[in-house]
Design a protein around this motif. Structure first.
Motif, short mmCIF file in Angstrom:
data_model
loop_
_atom_site.label_atom_id
_atom_site.label_comp_id
_atom_site.label_asym_id
_atom_site.label_seq_id
_atom_site.Cartn_x
_atom_site.Cartn_y
_atom_site.Cartn_z
N GLY A 236 -11.44 -33.04 3.85
CA GLY A 236 -10.50 -33.56 4.83
C GLY A 236 -9.69 -34.72 4.33
N GLY A 237 -10.10 -35.31 3.20
CA GLY A 237 -9.36 -36.43 2.64
C GLY A 237 -8.12 -35.96 1.91
N PRO A 238 -7.20 -36.89 1.63
CA PRO A 238 -5.93 -36.49 1.01
C PRO A 238 -6.02 -36.40 -0.51
N LEU A 239 -5.28 -35.46 -1.06
CA LEU A 239 -4.98 -35.41 -2.48
C LEU A 239 -3.52 -35.82 -2.59
N VAL A 240 -3.26 -36.97 -3.21
CA VAL A 240 -1.90 -37.51 -3.22
C VAL A 240 -1.33 -37.52 -4.63
N ASN A 241 0.00 -37.56 -4.69
CA ASN A 241 0.68 -37.62 -5.99
C ASN A 241 0.95 -39.08 -6.36
N GLU A 242 1.69 -39.29 -7.43
CA GLU A 242 1.94 -40.64 -7.92
C GLU A 242 2.86 -41.46 -7.02
N VAL B 156 -4.94 -31.15 1.03
CA VAL B 156 -6.08 -31.62 1.84
C VAL B 156 -7.34 -31.09 1.17
N ASN B 157 -8.16 -31.98 0.64
CA ASN B 157 -9.36 -31.57 -0.08
C ASN B 157 -10.29 -30.78 0.82
N GLY C 266 -12.21 -28.80 -8.13
CA GLY C 266 -11.99 -29.07 -6.71
C GLY C 266 -10.80 -28.30 -6.21
N PHE C 267 -10.78 -28.04 -4.89
CA PHE C 267 -9.73 -27.21 -4.30
C PHE C 267 -9.19 -27.86 -3.03
N ALA C 268 -7.87 -27.88 -2.93
CA ALA C 268 -7.20 -28.51 -1.79
C ALA C 268 -6.21 -27.55 -1.15
N ILE C 269 -6.09 -27.65 0.17
CA ILE C 269 -5.11 -26.87 0.92
C ILE C 269 -3.72 -27.43 0.64
N PRO C 270 -2.77 -26.64 0.15
CA PRO C 270 -1.44 -27.16 -0.17
C PRO C 270 -0.78 -27.80 1.05
#
Length: 396
Positions: A244-250, A257-258, A278-282
């Motif tokens: 549920g945590g964010p995967l963010v760019n620079e 969404v992880n 690891g896999f995140a929802i785009p």
């Protein structure tokens, strides 16, 4: 909620890609090629819960341009805490300092219920997280914990098991800058990414890595509650509690969404930690679903109205010829029926993307919205055909 993990080929059975209320049925047994032991132990697990009492393993099918520019002014506007040295906004440390105040830990309000997940604040004091995080703690009440320790009660605005996404509304929110969704279509392999969350209950944990792959077909959830994700794969360390945590760019934009990790699990199905898969929802899929959940509390997903044989081992996705219960494998009047598809047809291309197997087809369908028009290429009796299909809708 625990479920024995399946290997990379995904769970046996068929996916009812269109019939509301349809369930998984056992497909005819087929001879399988041998696989090495390490492959049999590779499983994908939801990463919501840190305790053994909540959360569980899930099945999975493992089968991009310049970095996006910031799309708004709020992505990095949180003030840096006065007791830490400030870092430039375009560094990993600088992104983490400005994004972390908007990342929260999600837990049960009951001390008897262990485990935790993560989430992040968006506009309007809403929090985005995974459906499997909310599903594990909703019955005992939900608490959201900010990075400074502030606690707020929260209620579910809407949840979509088919997308593994949920939205919470905070009862006592803090004044933090909302995070913004970036454009996941502009993400490419090798981009730097940062994951922020609460692995094993350790709030505010920051890890970094790169985008390792795109469009990974991953299945998250237990039987009857599966989410099929065309995921962003990353080597940033993600562990139980990061869900549920964010995967963010620079630029501090949320590009994913992880949701899940692959682990070298034991034969008993016990979860282990990160091995860099690891896999995140785009974000483009997540933002569309989140908007629907906020507006209506529901987020119908696209369907084709046909039962796909997930045990079919040849190239393409086979529409099952018959079901064990005698039911139709193509919904009468549904999208596949209207497009001229029939039982026994093998779908080999979906909207320009070659189809390797049934699991990939289902994830491709879930990247679309109900009502989208897609071109389908399929084989029937050794001959290739092309048709156009209007995707249907289902809340199941």
């Amino acid at each position: 909620m625990h479920q024995p993990p399946h290997g990379p080929a995904g769970p046996p059975g068929q996916w009812p890609a269109g019939a509301p209320g349809g369930g998984h049925a056992a497909a005819p047994a087929r001879k399988r090629r041998g696989v090495p032991v390490w492959a049999m132990l590779l499983v994908v697990a939801v990463v919501a819960m840190a305790s053994a009492g909540v959360g569980g393993a899930v099945s999975a099918s493992l089968v991009g341009n310049e970095p996006p520019e910031p799309q708004g002014s709020n992505a990095l506007n949180n003030e840096v805490p006065s007791d830490v040295p400030s870092r430039a906004p375009d560094t990993i440390a600088g992104v983490a300092q400005r994004v972390s105040p908007s990342v929260v830990s999600i837990r049960s309000a009951s001390p008897q219920t262990g485990g935790n997940g993560s989430g992040f604040v968006i506009e309007g004091d809403y929090v985005v997280t995974n459906n499997h995080v909310v599903d594990a703690v909703e019955r005992t009440g939900i608490e959201v914990v900010y990075s400074d320790g502030h606690v707020s009660k929260a209620e579910v605005v809407g949840a979509a098991a088919s997308s593994d996404l949920a939205v919470l509304r905070l009862a006592d929110p803090l004044d933090v800058e909302p995070l913004e969704f970036g454009d996941s279509d502009e993400v490419t392999v090798g981009d730097t990414v940062i994951a922020i969350g609460a692995p094993l209950g350790l709030e505010g944990t920051v890890t970094s890595g790169i985008v390792s792959a795109l469009n990974r077909p991953v299945t998250v959830g237990e039987s009857g509650q599966e989410a099929y994700i065309s995921a962003i794969q990353t080597d940033a360390a993600i562990n139980p509690g990061n869900s549920g945590g964010p995967l963010v760019n620079e630029q501090g934009m949320v590009i994913g969404v992880n949701s899940a990790i692959a682990t070298m699990g034991s034969l008993s199905g016990e979860q282990t930690g990160s091995i860099g898969l690891g896999f995140a929802i785009p974000s483009n899929q997540a933002s569309r679903v989140v908007e629907q959940l906020i507006e209506t509390g529901e987020a119908p997903h696209a369907v084709i109205g046909a039962v796909i044989d997930l045990q079919y081992r040849e190239q393409g996705a086979l529409i099952l010829e018959e079901r064990e219960n005698g039911g139709d494998t193509i919904v009468r009047g549904g999208p596949a029926d209207q497009a001229g598809l029939r039982p026994g047809d093998v779908i080999v291309e979906f909207d320009g993307t070659p189809v390797r197997d049934g699991n990939q087809l289902v994830t491709l369908i879930h990247t679309k919205a109900p009502g989208d028009r897609v071109e389908i290429r399929y084989e029937r009796n050794g001959e290739e055909h092309t048709t156009v299909m209007v995707l249907g809708s289902s809340n199941d």
